[in-house]
Scaffold this active site. Structure first.
Site, mmCIF file in Angstrom:
data_model
loop_
_atom_site.group_PDB
_atom_site.id
_atom_site.type_symbol
_atom_site.label_atom_id
_atom_site.label_comp_id
_atom_site.label_asym_id
_atom_site.label_seq_id
_atom_site.Cartn_x
_atom_site.Cartn_y
_atom_site.Cartn_z
ATOM 1 N N ALA A 42 -1.130 13.989 -7.800
ATOM 2 C CA ALA A 42 -1.370 15.183 -6.984
ATOM 3 C C ALA A 42 -2.838 15.397 -6.630
ATOM 4 C CB ALA A 42 -0.818 16.413 -7.700
ATOM 5 N N ALA A 43 -3.741 14.675 -7.284
ATOM 6 C CA ALA A 43 -5.163 14.804 -6.950
ATOM 7 C C ALA A 43 -5.625 13.735 -5.977
ATOM 8 C CB ALA A 43 -6.010 14.741 -8.230
ATOM 9 N N GLY A 44 -4.700 12.894 -5.515
ATOM 10 C CA GLY A 44 -5.050 11.794 -4.624
ATOM 11 C C GLY A 44 -5.097 12.206 -3.160
ATOM 12 N N ARG A 73 -3.373 -1.871 -6.586
ATOM 13 C CA ARG A 73 -3.570 -3.284 -6.875
ATOM 14 C C ARG A 73 -5.024 -3.658 -6.613
ATOM 15 N NH1 ARG A 73 -0.631 -8.362 -3.807
ATOM 16 N NH2 ARG A 73 -1.353 -10.001 -5.209
ATOM 17 N N ARG A 131 0.947 -9.786 -8.082
ATOM 18 C CA ARG A 131 1.999 -8.802 -7.807
ATOM 19 C C ARG A 131 2.866 -8.567 -9.047
ATOM 20 N NH1 ARG A 131 4.347 -6.550 -3.195
ATOM 21 N NH2 ARG A 131 6.571 -6.077 -3.338
ATOM 22 N N GLN A 177 8.483 8.115 -16.206
ATOM 23 C CA GLN A 177 8.790 9.269 -15.368
ATOM 24 C C GLN A 177 10.293 9.409 -15.153
ATOM 25 O OE1 GLN A 177 6.325 9.077 -11.834
ATOM 26 N NE2 GLN A 177 4.445 9.438 -12.992
ATOM 27 N N ASP A 236 6.821 2.779 7.626
ATOM 28 C CA ASP A 236 7.133 1.542 8.338
ATOM 29 C C ASP A 236 7.967 1.836 9.578
ATOM 30 O OD1 ASP A 236 5.931 -0.051 6.235
ATOM 31 O OD2 ASP A 236 7.718 0.373 5.052
ATOM 32 N N ARG A 289 5.734 3.445 12.223
ATOM 33 C CA ARG A 289 4.867 2.442 12.840
ATOM 34 C C ARG A 289 5.661 1.561 13.808
ATOM 35 N NH1 ARG A 289 1.434 0.787 7.355
ATOM 36 N NH2 ARG A 289 -0.226 2.338 7.618
ATOM 37 N N HIS A 297 9.589 -2.821 0.973
ATOM 38 C CA HIS A 297 8.323 -2.369 1.552
ATOM 39 C C HIS A 297 7.268 -3.441 1.241
ATOM 40 C CE1 HIS A 297 5.181 0.297 2.927
ATOM 41 N NE2 HIS A 297 4.550 0.186 1.777
#
Length: 442
Positions: A106-108, A186, A192, A206, A253, A256, A281
Site C-alpha cells: 500500500a505504500a508503493g 525481480r 525467474r 497471505q 495487457d 494495451r 502474464h
C-alpha cells in the site's frame, strides 16, 4: 513496494469540530506490534465535544468524548478517529453497507494512484462507503502513515475507515476485497525460478491469512508478479475460499492490446471490443485478434495487414512496458492502477451485451481444453455481482491454439516450480533457457 524506515511521524493535524464528524469520519488502526511506539494519551475535558488525536509535534493516542465519558483509543490518527453514524443524516442513510478492501504493497507507486480512486467512489460507486485496510512491511510503516495523511487531507466522504499494519492476519480481518499488489521486484541477475519461490512464499502466507480471517466470499485480485502463479499459490493456501474468487491481473495487457489495435485501425480505443488476453502474464501471453472487434466488425476485416496482426501486434503489446521505461525511466504505475480499477468494475457492473473482458482465473471446468488447476487469463462476462462466467462463443483456430498451448506449458512448468508452496510435493523447476518476463518488470 516503497519502503521507509519505521519511526514515529512528526506531523500536525488540525482539530475538527463535532459538526464534521459525519462527512469526514474514518478510523486508522496501527498493528499491535507498533502500538507501543505511541505516546501517552491526551485527555479531553469533561465538556469537550471534539474527537481528536494529535499533539502539536507527534502522533498520539486519542481521547474520545462519548455521552460524558472519556474513552482512550490508542490506535487513532487524525480525522480517521471521528465517530459516525451513516444512518443519521439524509446524505448518507441511503448509502449501501460499508465494504472492507485490503491493499497490500500500500505504500508503493501503484497503490499511490489506486487508493485515491477507491476512496473517491470511482470504483464501487458514489453510494458505496468503504474501509481501506493497508498492508505494508515494517520498513514501510512510516510511509503508510504518510499515505493515511494524504487520504485524510483529501476529504473523501465515502472513506470511513483506514487501518494500517504489517500482519496480514490483522489487516485482512473480514475484508471483502483483497488487492494483492505488494511483491518483491525481480532484480538484476535474478532467475525467474528464484522470483517464483520468493514471492510464492509471500502469497502462500497471505492466502493462509485470507483463509483464516477474511470474509468467506472475499474476492482476491493478485497483481504482484508472476501474478498467475502467485494467484494459484494464494488460492491453494485458502481452501475455504472459492477458487473462482481468485484473479490474476491481465487487464493492463488487454488495455494495451486495445490501444495498439485502435492505433493501427485509426480509430479511438472505445471502438475496440471483445479483446481477450489468453494465458500467462509473460511474453507467452496471447493477445487475441481473431475474436476482437473494431466498430463491431472482426479485426481481420478492418486491419488487412495480417502479418502485422500475427507478429507486430503481439510484440507491441509485450514490449509496451519496456518502451515506457525507456521514455520515462520507471515502470508503469498509473496505468496499472487504472487497469486494477477496470478489472474490479468489470466484476461489479454488468458486462455490456455481446462484449467480454480478460482476467486470469482458475481453469477447472473451462470449455477451451486448457489444462485444469492453473490460473489462466481467459474471456469472461459478469452480471455485476462480483462473480463471472467464462465466454463459450469464441473461435479458436490452429494459430491461436498453438499460441495458447505455449502459454499453458509455461504455467504448468511454473506450477512444478512451486509445488512445495501449493501442497503438491517436492518442487522441480525447469523453465527453459528463454526469459519470458515481460520487459519493464525486471
Amino acid at each position: 513496494m516503497a519502503m521507509a524506515e519505521l519511526s514515529t511521524p512528526k506531523t500536525t493535524s488540525p482539530f475538527l469540530n463535532s459538526s464534521s464528524q459525519l462527512r469526514l469520519s474514518s478510523k486508522l488502526h496501527l498493528s499491535n506490534q507498533f502500538r507501543h511506539l505511541l505516546l501517552p494519551p491526551l485527555h479531553a475535558t469533561p465538556t469537550s465535544k471534539i474527537s481528536c488525536s494529535v499533539s502539536q509535534n507527534n502522533q498520539a493516542p486519542v481521547a474520545v468524548q462519548d455521552n460524558g465519558s472519556v474513552k482512550t483509543k490508542k490506535e487513532c490518527y487524525g480525522v480517521f478517529c471521528l465517530t459516525y453514524d451513516l444512518k443519521a443524516e439524509e446524505e448518507t442513510k441511503s448509502w449501501k453497507k460499508m465494504i472492507s478492501i485490503a491493499v497490500s504493497g500500500a505504500a508503493g507507486m501503484i497503490s499511490n494512484h489506486l487508493l485515491f480512486k477507491l476512496a473517491s467512489g470511482a470504483v464501487f460507486g458514489p453510494d458505496q462507503p468503504i474501509a481501506l485496510k493497508l498492508l505494508g512491511s515494517e520498513r514501510s510503516i512510516q510511509a503508510l502513515e504518510g499515505v493515511a495523511m494524504e487520504l485524510e487531507d483529501s476529504l473523501f466522504p465515502l472513506l470511513r475507515e483506514v487501518d494500517i499494519g504489517t500482519d496480514p492476519y490483522e489487516v485482512f480481518q473480514d475484508v471483502e476485497w483483497a488487492l494483492l499488489i505488494g511483491a518483491k521486484p525481480r532484480g538484476p541477475g535474478m532467475e525467474r525460478a528464484a522470483l517464483l519461490d520468493i514471492n510464492g512464499q509471500i502469497f502462500a502466507e497471505q492466502g493462509k491469512a485470507l483463509n483464516a480471517v477474511a470474509s468467506p466470499n472475499v474476492k482476491v485480485l493478485v497483481v504482484g508478479n508472476p501474478c498467475n502463479t502467485n494467484a494459484l499459490i494464494c488460492l491453494k493456501n485458502a481452501p475455504n475460499i472459492p477458487a473462482k474468487n481468485f484473479h490474476a491481473l491481465t487487464r493492463l495487457d488487454e488495455n494495451r492490446a486495445k490501444c495498439q489495435l485502435a492505433l493501427k485501425a485509426g480509430v479511438f480505443y472505445d471502438k475496440v471490443s471483445n479483446m481477450t488476453i489468453w494465458g500467462n502474464h509473460s511474453t507467452t501471453q496471447v493477445p487475441d485478434f481473431l475474436n476482437a472487434r473494431i466498430n463491431g466488425l472482426p479485426v481481420k476485416e478492418v486491419i488487412t495487414d495480417h502479418k502485422w496482426l500475427e507478429e507486430g501486434f503481439t510484440e507491441s503489446v509485450q514490449k509496451r512496458g519496456g518502451l515506457l521505461i525507456q521514455k520515462w525511466g520507471r515502470s508503469s504505475a498509473a496505468s496499472t492502477a487504472v487497469s486494477i480499477v477496470d478489472a474490479i468494475k468489470s466484476l461489479v457492473n454488468p458486462t455490456p451485451e455481446g462484449d467480454w473482458f480478460s482476467t486470469g482465473v482458475y481453469t477447472n471446468g473451462n470449455p477451451y481444453g486448457i489444462a485444469e488447476d492453473l490460473v489462466f487469463s481467459m474471456p469472461c462476462r459478469s452480471k455485476g455481482d462480483g462473480d463471472y462466467e467464462l465466454v463459450k462463443d469464441v473461435e479458436i483456430d490452429d494459430y491461436l491454439r498453438k499460441r495458447i498451448a505455449k502459454s499453458e506449458a509455461e504455467l504448468l512448468a511454473e506450477k512444478q516450480c512451486v509445488a512445495h508452496l501449493t501442497g503438491e510435493g517436492i518442487a522441480f523447476c525447469d523453465l527453459g533457457p528463454v526469459d519470458t518476463m515481460l520487459p519493464g518488470e525486471v
